[in-house]
Every structure is written in C-alpha cells, then in structure tokens.
Design an enzyme around this catalytic site. Structure first.
Site, short mmCIF file in Angstrom:
data_model
loop_
_atom_site.label_atom_id
_atom_site.label_comp_id
_atom_site.label_asym_id
_atom_site.label_seq_id
_atom_site.Cartn_x
_atom_site.Cartn_y
_atom_site.Cartn_z
CD GLU A 145 87.74 44.13 -21.40
OE1 GLU A 145 86.53 44.71 -21.15
OE2 GLU A 145 88.86 44.28 -20.72
CD GLU A 228 83.75 50.12 -19.29
OE1 GLU A 228 84.37 49.15 -18.81
OE2 GLU A 228 84.44 51.00 -20.15
#
Length: 247
Positions: A145, A228
């Site tokens: 990621e 986020e």
C-alpha cells in the site's frame, strides 16, 4: 465477510473488505456502509465506512464526492473511521468500468492522476491510496500500500516510522514505512497541505521499487483518492478526480 485485521501498532490504513454494490448514478447521496457508484463511466466512488458503525454519507457528483454526514469519532492513536474515495481499478472485487488494471509494473509506460481537494476542520488526512500485489489480484487485501498524504490535520500519523525524506514530482515528502499486520505500507507526507495536483503515480511506484519493497513483476491494482477521517470532516470534498494507466 467485511472485516479488517488491525494489529496493535496500527495507526492508519485505507484498505477494507468491500463487496460490490449495484451501481447507482452520480448526483446521489450514499449512506450505506459499503455503498458505491460509478462516475463518468470510468471511476468508482465508495463510501467505505469500514472502521465505524456511525453514520457517514457522501454526496457524489460527476467528478468526485463530498462528505455530507460524519457522526463517528475514533482515538487518534488508532485506525480511522473510513476511507471514502474515488478510484480507478479494482478494490476488493469492485472494479471500475473498462479498467485495464491490474497491470504489471514492467508494462506500465505512464500512470497519472489529478485531484482538487477542499478542506474543512476536523481530524483527518487527505490521501491517495495506491495498491500493488505480486499477483493480478482483484479481490482481498494487496501486499503493498502506497499512501500519499496531501494534508494531515490533528495528531495522527502514518503506519510505522520515519525513514527519511525524498523529492518526487518537484515536491519534498517525509517518508514513513511500516506494516499493519496485513500489508506493508510506505507513506509520503506533504509538509503543508496540497489543494490540487496533477502528477505521475509511476514516480511514486518507482520510488517504492527503488526501496526494494516491490519488483517490476508486481501488479498495480488501483489508484484511489479520498479522506480518512477520525472526527469531523463534513464538507471535505475530492473533485475533478482523474486517473489513467497506459502500457
């Protein structure tokens, strides 16, 4: 099952098990935990409220989305509430229309993206999430990621620890490296907020490769842009999202 493996050292990660949802049209509001829709016949917008049972809603436009409801709150030393985002490629079995991803890194000649972010108060990051795997995987967690933090608000930090700084795309980045127990993560944190940018995704992939984290035999599976949130965030918007990969 929609679950997330969270190690004790986990601070932030944007992946989530997301089952495909019947596509809707743009200019709609999505409050379903894993609801998604397509825009421009090319990208997917997902609500992706993987870390909370509190209500979150996103209003989807023709070029992106805006958070209109966010009722959750999470400790800043733990995982975020969600990762609402727009993406090209495949994410836990949900693939954007006509996508040529996954594509092997050795075949990629150009990989570009652009975004306009609108910021408000709260505790959150504005981040790209770029996923890679040794196999052309379209479902489940990928092994690598890459996170590109355009903005960081509040006492939050990426997974792992600082390993240095680098210059990519004419900008300086603080580089973090670690693992959440499910996948490895390399994060690039901007020293000050970036509101809009058109850039080469391949530049970041090549930097990760130079660090020995992947090889050219790995596959790029998705390019995602979103937020986020840990708390607040109503009004955050990601607009004019584009992404393209050619081989």
């Amino acid at each position: 099952m929609r679950i997330r493996a969270l190690g004790a050292a986990l601070l932030v990660t944007a992946g989530v098990l997301v089952a495909p949802v019947a596509p809707a049209k743009a200019d709609v509001t999505i409050c379903d935990q894993y609801g998604s829709t397509t825009i421009q016949g090319r990208y997917v917008v997902q609500n992706n409220r993987w870390g909370s049972s509190a209500t979150q809603c996103v209003y989807v436009t023709s070029t992106g989305f805006r958070i209109t409801t966010q009722q959750g709150s999470a400790p800043t030393n733990g995982a975020p509430l969600s990762y609402p985002s727009a993406f090209l490629g495949c994410h836990y079995g949900n693939c954007s229309p006509g996508s040529n991803l996954p594509m092997q890194v050795s075949r990629i000649r150009n990989a570009t993206s652009s975004i306009n972010y609108q910021y408000v108060g709260g505790t959150y990051n504005a981040s790209y999430d770029i996923w890679l795997d040794p196999t052309p995987k379209t479902n489940g967690v990928n092994q690598m990621e890459i996170m590109i933090w355009f903005n960081r608000q509040g006492s939050i930090q990426p997974i792992g620890g600082v390993v240095g700084t680098t210059t990519i795309g004419g900008r300086t980045w603080q580089v973090w490296r670690g693992s959440n127990g499910a996948n490895n993560v390399i994060s690039y944190v901007a020293p000050s907020p970036i509101n809009s940018w058109s850039f080469s995704v391949l530049d970041f992939i090549n930097d990760v490769r130079a660090r020995g984290a992947i090889t050219t035999s790995w596959y790029l599976t998705s390019i995602q842009a979103g937020f986020e949130p840990w708390n607040g965030g109503v009004g955050l918007a990601a607009e004019n999202f584009t992404a393209s990969v050619s081989g």
